[in-house]
Design a protein around this motif. Structure first.
Motif, PDB file in Angstrom:
ATOM      1  N   TYR A 129      -5.657  36.208 -12.148  1.00 36.17           N
ATOM      2  CA  TYR A 129      -6.074  36.464 -11.051  1.00 36.17           C
ATOM      3  C   TYR A 129      -4.288  35.114 -10.584  1.00 36.17           C
ATOM      4  O   TYR A 129      -4.535  34.363  -9.343  1.00 36.17           O
ATOM      5  CB  TYR A 129      -7.481  35.203 -10.422  1.00 36.17           C
ATOM      6  CG  TYR A 129      -6.900  33.785 -11.579  1.00 36.17           C
ATOM      7  CD1 TYR A 129      -6.506  32.805 -10.612  1.00 36.17           C
ATOM      8  CD2 TYR A 129      -7.612  33.860 -12.485  1.00 36.17           C
ATOM      9  CE1 TYR A 129      -6.614  31.412 -12.039  1.00 36.17           C
ATOM     10  CE2 TYR A 129      -7.652  33.039 -13.101  1.00 36.17           C
ATOM     11  CZ  TYR A 129      -7.273  31.793 -13.033  1.00 36.17           C
ATOM     12  OH  TYR A 129      -7.345  30.276 -13.958  1.00 36.17           O
ATOM     13  N   THR A 153       4.170  20.231 -13.926  1.00 38.34           N
ATOM     14  CA  THR A 153       2.982  21.449 -14.167  1.00 38.34           C
ATOM     15  C   THR A 153       3.747  22.906 -14.153  1.00 38.34           C
ATOM     16  O   THR A 153       5.084  23.080 -15.178  1.00 38.34           O
ATOM     17  CB  THR A 153       2.274  21.991 -13.356  1.00 38.34           C
ATOM     18  OG1 THR A 153       1.299  23.205 -12.863  1.00 38.34           O
ATOM     19  CG2 THR A 153       2.676  21.963 -12.151  1.00 38.34           C
ATOM     20  N   GLY A 154       3.256  24.589 -13.799  1.00 36.15           N
ATOM     21  CA  GLY A 154       4.342  25.359 -14.907  1.00 36.15           C
ATOM     22  C   GLY A 154       3.533  26.652 -13.500  1.00 36.15           C
ATOM     23  O   GLY A 154       3.239  26.142 -12.749  1.00 36.15           O
ATOM     24  N   GLY A 155       3.944  27.608 -13.724  1.00 34.29           N
ATOM     25  CA  GLY A 155       3.624  28.019 -15.315  1.00 34.29           C
ATOM     26  C   GLY A 155       3.156  27.324 -16.459  1.00 34.29           C
ATOM     27  O   GLY A 155       2.381  26.358 -15.883  1.00 34.29           O
ATOM     28  N   GLU A 156       3.766  27.641 -17.740  1.00 32.28           N
ATOM     29  CA  GLU A 156       3.115  26.882 -18.725  1.00 32.28           C
ATOM     30  C   GLU A 156       4.231  25.067 -18.916  1.00 32.28           C
ATOM     31  O   GLU A 156       5.163  25.695 -19.500  1.00 32.28           O
ATOM     32  CB  GLU A 156       2.139  27.300 -19.839  1.00 32.28           C
ATOM     33  CG  GLU A 156       2.011  26.198 -21.027  1.00 32.28           C
ATOM     34  CD  GLU A 156       1.002  25.423 -20.166  1.00 32.28           C
ATOM     35  OE1 GLU A 156       0.283  26.099 -18.987  1.00 32.28           O
ATOM     36  OE2 GLU A 156       0.961  24.812 -21.424  1.00 32.28           O
ATOM     37  N   THR A 195      -0.502  18.688 -16.089  1.00 35.04           N
ATOM     38  CA  THR A 195      -1.809  20.279 -16.020  1.00 35.04           C
ATOM     39  C   THR A 195      -1.246  21.495 -17.168  1.00 35.04           C
ATOM     40  O   THR A 195      -0.301  22.112 -16.781  1.00 35.04           O
ATOM     41  CB  THR A 195      -1.818  20.989 -14.411  1.00 35.04           C
ATOM     42  OG1 THR A 195      -2.249  20.465 -13.594  1.00 35.04           O
ATOM     43  CG2 THR A 195      -2.461  22.140 -15.061  1.00 35.04           C
ATOM     44  N   THR A 196      -2.404  21.783 -17.566  1.00 37.68           N
ATOM     45  CA  THR A 196      -1.471  22.527 -19.007  1.00 37.68           C
ATOM     46  C   THR A 196      -2.714  24.019 -19.456  1.00 37.68           C
ATOM     47  O   THR A 196      -4.126  23.434 -19.297  1.00 37.68           O
ATOM     48  CB  THR A 196      -1.089  21.885 -20.097  1.00 37.68           C
ATOM     49  OG1 THR A 196      -0.626  22.709 -21.493  1.00 37.68           O
ATOM     50  CG2 THR A 196      -2.164  21.539 -20.455  1.00 37.68           C
ATOM     51  N   ASN A 197      -2.628  24.480 -19.889  1.00 37.05           N
ATOM     52  CA  ASN A 197      -3.968  25.807 -19.867  1.00 37.05           C
ATOM     53  C   ASN A 197      -4.527  25.493 -21.633  1.00 37.05           C
ATOM     54  O   ASN A 197      -5.058  25.462 -21.869  1.00 37.05           O
ATOM     55  CB  ASN A 197      -3.146  27.021 -20.110  1.00 37.05           C
ATOM     56  CG  ASN A 197      -2.446  27.326 -21.131  1.00 37.05           C
ATOM     57  OD1 ASN A 197      -1.815  26.969 -22.019  1.00 37.05           O
ATOM     58  ND2 ASN A 197      -1.288  28.537 -20.576  1.00 37.05           N
ATOM     59  N   SER A 255      -6.601  23.743 -17.787  1.00 31.56           N
ATOM     60  CA  SER A 255      -7.410  24.506 -16.916  1.00 31.56           C
ATOM     61  C   SER A 255      -8.129  25.463 -17.475  1.00 31.56           C
ATOM     62  O   SER A 255      -8.047  26.393 -18.932  1.00 31.56           O
ATOM     63  CB  SER A 255      -5.966  25.614 -16.512  1.00 31.56           C
ATOM     64  OG  SER A 255      -5.521  24.929 -15.619  1.00 31.56           O
ATOM     65  N   VAL A 314     -11.476  28.300 -12.518  1.00 29.36           N
ATOM     66  CA  VAL A 314     -11.289  29.684 -11.266  1.00 29.36           C
ATOM     67  C   VAL A 314     -12.601  30.176 -11.901  1.00 29.36           C
ATOM     68  O   VAL A 314     -12.415  31.060 -12.276  1.00 29.36           O
ATOM     69  CB  VAL A 314      -9.731  29.866 -10.639  1.00 29.36           C
ATOM     70  CG1 VAL A 314     -10.300  30.882 -10.011  1.00 29.36           C
ATOM     71  CG2 VAL A 314      -9.371  28.667 -10.311  1.00 29.36           C
ATOM     72  N   MET A 373      -7.224  31.564  -4.157  1.00 31.69           N
ATOM     73  CA  MET A 373      -6.739  31.830  -3.264  1.00 31.69           C
ATOM     74  C   MET A 373      -5.728  32.967  -3.965  1.00 31.69           C
ATOM     75  O   MET A 373      -5.739  33.168  -4.909  1.00 31.69           O
ATOM     76  CB  MET A 373      -5.585  30.338  -3.320  1.00 31.69           C
ATOM     77  CG  MET A 373      -5.794  29.323  -3.209  1.00 31.69           C
ATOM     78  SD  MET A 373      -5.173  27.906  -3.057  1.00 31.69           S
ATOM     79  CE  MET A 373      -4.938  27.425  -4.348  1.00 31.69           C
ATOM     80  N   LEU A 397       1.074  32.503  -9.090  1.00 33.42           N
ATOM     81  CA  LEU A 397       1.268  31.097  -8.429  1.00 33.42           C
ATOM     82  C   LEU A 397       1.866  30.731  -9.613  1.00 33.42           C
ATOM     83  O   LEU A 397       2.339  28.593  -9.610  1.00 33.42           O
ATOM     84  CB  LEU A 397      -0.212  30.187  -9.013  1.00 33.42           C
ATOM     85  CG  LEU A 397      -0.853  28.452  -7.945  1.00 33.42           C
ATOM     86  CD1 LEU A 397       0.039  28.622  -7.148  1.00 33.42           C
ATOM     87  CD2 LEU A 397      -2.808  28.501  -8.138  1.00 33.42           C
TER      88      LEU A 397
END
Ligand code: SAM
Length: 316
Positions: free
Chosen positions: A26, A61-64, A90-92, A114, A155, A185, A311
Motif C-alpha cells: 500500500y 524516517t524514509g524510505g527505511e 520511524t522504522t520497519n 511499523s 495500517v 491514505m 509514501l
C-alpha cells in the motif's frame, strides 16, 4: 515559528532515503536508487537551520532510515544539536536489532515501529519479505537497551489484514507499547481507498472495552493520535485519522525529503529546494522560514491528491 494560519511548527520529519528493504503493497515504494541523497553533513546543516526557526522535535524516517550506512553518524550529529528536545525514529524494524544500542547512544529516544500484522504469512504477503521474526527481535532489543517510548504503527487494509486488529491490540495489553492504527491514505494504486480503508470508528466499535485516555496535560496532548486505554493493559491503543477526521488545523509538522526539498504538507505537491542555499547559513535560514510560511491550510486527499506519489518518497 508560527505559520500563516497561526499554527506553531516545531516538528520536522527528516526522510533520509527513498530506499526501503520492504515493498509494502500500500506504500507505493519501487526500486529506488541511492542517487541524490543529502549527505550527513548536509542534513545536519539543514536541520540546524530548522532548529533556528523553532523546530525542537525531529523524527528520522524514509524510505527505511536504517538502510543508510551512516544512520548512526546522522543520528549522533542531530543528537548533539542543542535545541532538539526529542530525536525519534520511524522504522520497519527489520534492522533494528543491529542498531538499537548505537542509536540510543547517539541520542535517539522514541521509536515507532511499523507493523501491520502478527501473522508470518500475511507479513510476507504485505511486505514481500519473510521477516516478522526480525521485527520482533528489534522490538525486544529496543526494550533491552531502554529506547522509550516504543510505539507500533499499523495500517489495516480491508480484506488483507483487518483480522489482525485484535492481535495487534493484544501487544498493548501485554507490553508497555502503544499500538496505533493509521488510516490508509491514497498513496498507491491498490484500489479505491474509500473501500480499502478501515476507519478508526469501525475498529473502536469492535472493541468496546477501550475507553478514551486522558490526553490534556500529558506529553501526548498535542499528538495527532487519539488514545484509548483498557483496564489491565500495559500500553494504550491510538488512532490516527487523516481520512475520517483530518487534523490539519493542529498540524505542527514539516518534512525534509532525502534530496533536500522541503515538503510543506503530506497531502500537497508544494516543495522548496534547499540545496542551493547549503553554503550560506543566512540564506538557508530564510529559505526554511519561507517554506514554513507557505504551509497550506489543509491537505488535499479528498480532492484526489495522493495516488502514485508513494509514501516512501515523501517520507512517511
Ligand atoms: N520505513 C519506515 C517504516 O516502515 O516505518 C518509514 C517509512 S514508512 C513510509 C512510514 C509509515 O508510513 C509506515 O508506518 C507505513 O505503514 C505508513 N504508510 C505507508 N503507506 C501508507 C498509506 N498509504 N497510508 C497510511 N500509512 C502509510
Amino acid at each position: 515559528m508560527i505559520d500563516s494560519y497561526g499554527r506553531e511548527i516545531n516538528y520536522l520529519r527528516v526522510s533520509l532515503t527513498k530506499r526501503c528493504n520492504l515493498r509494502c503493497s500500500y506504500c507505493g515504494a519501487q526500486n529506488e536508487k541511492e542517487n541524490n541523497e543529502l549527505t550527513a553533513d548536509e542534513i545536519e546543516k539543514i536541520v540546524r537551520a530548522f532548529v533556528g526557526c523553532g523546530i525542537n522535535k525531529v523524527r528520522l524516517t524514509g524510505g527505511e532510515p536504517l538502510v543508510r550506512k551512516d544512520i548512526c553518524d546522522i543520528a549522533g550529529r542531530l543528537g548533539r544539536i542543542e535545541g532538539i528536545k526529542k530525536l525519534a525514529l520511524t522504522t520497519n524494524g527489520i534492522r533494528l536489532k543491529e542498531f538499537a544500542a548505537e542509536l540510543k547512544k547517539a541520542g535517539v529516544s522514541a521509536v515507532n515501529i511499523s507493523l501491520d500484522t502478527t501473522d508470518k504469512e500475511r507479513f510476507e504477503a504485505i511486505t514481500g519479505y519473510d521477516g516478522l521474526h526480525r521485527v520482533y527481535e528489534g522490538i525486544d532489543e529496543c526494550e533491552r537497551v531502554g529506547l522509550s517510548p516504543l510505539r507500533i504503527n499499523a495500517v489495516l487494509i480491508r480484506g488483507q489484514n483487518d483480522i489482525d486488529a485484535q492481535s495487534l491490540i493484544n501487544i498493548a495489553r501485554d507490553r508497555k507499547i502503544d499500538v496505533r492504527f493509521i488510516e490508509l491514505m491514497p498513496f498507491s494504486d491498490e484500489g479505491d481507498n474509500e473501500k480499502l480503508v478501515v476507519k478508526s470508528d469501525e475498529i473502536l466499535k469492535s472493541f468496546p472495552l477501550l475507553k478514551p485516555a486522558p490526553q490534556k496535560g500529558t506529553p501526548f496532548e498535542k499528538s495527532v493520535a487519539r488514545y484509548y486505554e483498557c483496564e489491565g493493559f500495559k500500553g494504550r491503543v491510538g488512532f490516527i485519522t487523516p481520512i475520517s477526521d483530518k487534523f490539519c488545523s493542529e498540524c505542527n509538522r514539516i518534512r525534509l525529503l532525502s534530496d533536500g526539498k522541503v515538503k510543506v504538507c503530506l497531502g500537497s505537491d508544494e516543495t522548496h529546494d534547499l540545496r542551493a542555499y547549503l553554503d550560506d547559513e543566512k540564506e538557508l535560514g530564510k529559505a526554511v522560514r519561507a517554506a514554513i510560511l507557505s504551509k497550506p491550510m489543509e491537505h488535499k486527499f479528498s480532492c484526489g491528491y495522493g495516488a502514485s506519489h508513494g509514501l516512501n518518497k515523501i517520507g512517511g
